[in-house]
Design a protein around this motif. Structure first.
Motif, PDB file in Angstrom:
ATOM      1  N   GLN A 190      55.607  -7.776 -12.523  1.00 31.90           N
ATOM      2  CA  GLN A 190      56.842  -7.260 -13.095  1.00 31.90           C
ATOM      3  C   GLN A 190      56.727  -5.760 -13.384  1.00 31.90           C
ATOM      4  OE1 GLN A 190      55.230  -9.960 -14.037  1.00 31.90           O
ATOM      5  NE2 GLN A 190      56.622 -11.693 -14.048  1.00 31.90           N
ATOM      6  N   GLY A 191      57.726  -5.010 -12.922  1.00 27.35           N
ATOM      7  CA  GLY A 191      57.750  -3.575 -13.183  1.00 27.35           C
ATOM      8  C   GLY A 191      56.949  -2.731 -12.206  1.00 27.35           C
ATOM      9  N   THR A 192      56.221  -3.374 -11.284  1.00 31.48           N
ATOM     10  CA  THR A 192      55.452  -2.615 -10.294  1.00 31.48           C
ATOM     11  C   THR A 192      56.302  -2.362  -9.049  1.00 31.48           C
ATOM     12  OG1 THR A 192      54.515  -4.559  -9.179  1.00 31.48           O
ATOM     13  CG2 THR A 192      53.334  -3.710 -11.104  1.00 31.48           C
ATOM     14  N   THR A 193      55.782  -1.544  -8.149  1.00 31.79           N
ATOM     15  CA  THR A 193      56.491  -1.207  -6.912  1.00 31.79           C
ATOM     16  C   THR A 193      55.617  -1.530  -5.712  1.00 31.79           C
ATOM     17  OG1 THR A 193      57.744   0.583  -7.960  1.00 31.79           O
ATOM     18  CG2 THR A 193      57.557   0.652  -5.567  1.00 31.79           C
ATOM     19  N   VAL A 194      56.225  -2.112  -4.684  1.00 30.31           N
ATOM     20  CA  VAL A 194      55.529  -2.397  -3.431  1.00 30.31           C
ATOM     21  C   VAL A 194      56.235  -1.631  -2.318  1.00 30.31           C
ATOM     22  CG1 VAL A 194      54.762  -4.170  -1.811  1.00 30.31           C
ATOM     23  CG2 VAL A 194      54.923  -4.711  -4.251  1.00 30.31           C
ATOM     24  N   ASN A 195      55.502  -0.728  -1.673  1.00 26.94           N
ATOM     25  CA  ASN A 195      56.056   0.083  -0.596  1.00 26.94           C
ATOM     26  C   ASN A 195      55.749  -0.566   0.744  1.00 26.94           C
ATOM     27  OD1 ASN A 195      57.020   2.344  -2.244  1.00 26.94           O
ATOM     28  ND2 ASN A 195      54.854   2.717  -2.641  1.00 26.94           N
ATOM     29  N   VAL A 196      56.800  -0.987   1.446  1.00 26.84           N
ATOM     30  CA  VAL A 196      56.652  -1.709   2.714  1.00 26.84           C
ATOM     31  C   VAL A 196      57.169  -0.840   3.858  1.00 26.84           C
ATOM     32  CG1 VAL A 196      57.293  -3.766   4.017  1.00 26.84           C
ATOM     33  CG2 VAL A 196      56.926  -3.918   1.543  1.00 26.84           C
ATOM     34  N   TYR A 197      56.344  -0.697   4.893  1.00 27.61           N
ATOM     35  CA  TYR A 197      56.697   0.116   6.072  1.00 27.61           C
ATOM     36  C   TYR A 197      56.673  -0.809   7.282  1.00 27.61           C
ATOM     37  CZ  TYR A 197      56.855   4.620   8.627  1.00 27.61           C
ATOM     38  OH  TYR A 197      57.223   5.707   9.388  1.00 27.61           O
TER      39      TYR A 197
END
Length: 420
Positions: free
Chosen positions: A44-51
């Motif tokens: 919760q509250g984190t970010t996942v950067n997907v390319y």
């Protein structure tokens, strides 16, 4: 006794009335166990950067799951999702610095390159329990034999897609892409590796040749194609262009054919006899990752059976998840384009030496710019010839002027001699 019966009846009616609400409360896609698993990851509250590749994840259209939204809903994490058009573009962005991707989906040969250059992190499979759902034939690929860095995503093959209304006879060879009668009617890959593979197949070359001369010959053949049919180099644009019915041929991926015929039933496909490329795109975590636990959770989520199923229904590529291939409700169940019963002659791409990668890039730029075309060579020859003629004329003029000046000087000397 009567009161007890009456109370029982009231309770029965009450719980019967609650059943529809309980049904409504049931999650549309996931079990309580799945929901609790992702909720308890602490993302919760984190970010996942997907390319990821373009058009490569179910987005909620056509009644399918919005995969990114569902991952965010279950985990409480935020997904920053962006696309790339080719492995080479993805690689350039990755090594250029200033980016932080947590999950990437390169193809086989690019995975091998990233591993060789130590640009990938080893995966913690305790965070990817759904790895058990990956088909055995999609494990232990040559680029990652011990599955340290990758989880297979989708697999597929290149194919020749054609419009039956514009093509007289069913083709069986890549060579038709050089036929002048289809000038301005041909779509070619707009990435160097796939485009060169078509020419290499025609020439009978190994798709992973390390001979510089082989690459030069393949580039010359692509230049001849540019002269003969003036191909349009495309990637995702291929869908609209082939579906429009204006183009006769497209060299592209066989899974995309299944999508195209939904909008244009006049299309068909073949696996050319010279052979095709077969590929595997895989989930990886690059060294620039800032949220490895979130990345591994995303990879695991992509292999939840319903997620993998909806994703295949959107992408139309062969899923590496065995629950999808075995699902008879799949739109692609039994598809000869996606799951061929008699797989064609095929080769995977492998990572190439640096000198070959640089040569390939240089030759590709020359092909697309027209520098290798015969017309350009003829123009350069004409310019060279004209320059040589002009230079020769200038030399003659200067020589004549020099001779004339010497003659006048000699006459002046004789005149001065007689005057004395």
């Amino acid at each position: 006794m009567t009161k007890k019966i009456s109370l029982l009846m009231v309770l029965t009616v009450f719980f019967t009335m609650l059943l529809p609400f309980q049904a409504l409360a049931k999650d549309k896609y996931f079990t309580d166990e799945q929901i609790n698993y992702y909720k308890n990851l602490g993302l919760q509250g984190t970010t996942v950067n997907v390319y990821n590749w373009g058009e490569y994840i179910a987005d909620g259209s056509d009644g399918l799951m919005d995969v990114v939204h569902e991952f965010e809903r279950l985990t409480g994490a935020k997904v920053n999702y962006s696309n790339f058009e080719s492995n080479e573009n993805m690689y350039s962005k990755l090594i250029g610095g200033g980016v932080s991707y947590d999950v990437i989906t390169p193809s086989d040969y690019m995975v091998e390159r990233l591993i060789d250059e130590k640009l990938l992190l080893e995966l913690d499979y305790s965070n990817i329990p759904n790895f058990k759902l990956i088909n055995d034939k999609c494990k232990g690929y040559y680029f990652d034999p011990d599955n340290k860095y990758t989880v297979a995503f989708n697999t597929g093959r290149t194919a020749l897609i054609y419009n039956k209304k514009l093509v007289k006879e069913k083709p069986d060879s890549w060579k038709v892409l050089w036929d002048e009668q289809y000038k301005n009617k041909v779509l070619m890959f707009n990435n160097s590796r796939d485009a060169f593979a078509v020419a290499q197949a025609v020439l009978g070359q190994d798709l992973n040749t390390t001979s510089e001369q082989d690459w030069v010959e393949a580039a010359e053949l692509l230049a001849k194609q540019k002269d003969a049919v003036n191909p349009v180099y495309v990637m995702d644009e291929v869908f609209n262009l082939m579906e429009s019915g204006e183009y006769a041929f497209a060299a592209y991926y066989s899974g995309d054919y299944e999508l195209m015929i939904l909008n244009n039933p006049d299309l068909d496909f073949v696996f050319p006899k010279e052979g095709v490329n077969d590929f595997c795109d895989a989930f990886c975590v690059p060294t620039c990752c800032q949220n490895k636990k979130g990345a591994e959770a995303f990879i695991n989520f992509m292999n939840e059976p319903q997620v993998a199923f909806d994703n295949e229904e959107y992408i139309y590529y062969a899923s590496a998840n065995k629950t999808v291939e075995e699902n008879e409700e799949s739109s692609l169940y039994g598809s000869e384009a996606v799951y061929p019963s008699n797989p064609p002659k095929a080769q995977p791409f492998k990572n190439l030496p640096q000198n070959i990668n640089e040569l390939q890039s240089s030759l590709w730029n020359q092909v697309k710019s027209g520098k290798l075309s015969e017309k350009n060579k003829q123009d350069e020859k004409a310019i060279y010839t004209a320059s040589a003629i002009i230079a020769a004329v200038v030399v003659l003029i200067l020589a004549a002027a020099f001779i004339n000046k010497r003659k006048k000087n000699k006459e002046q000397d004789l005149s001065d001699l007689y005057a004395n």
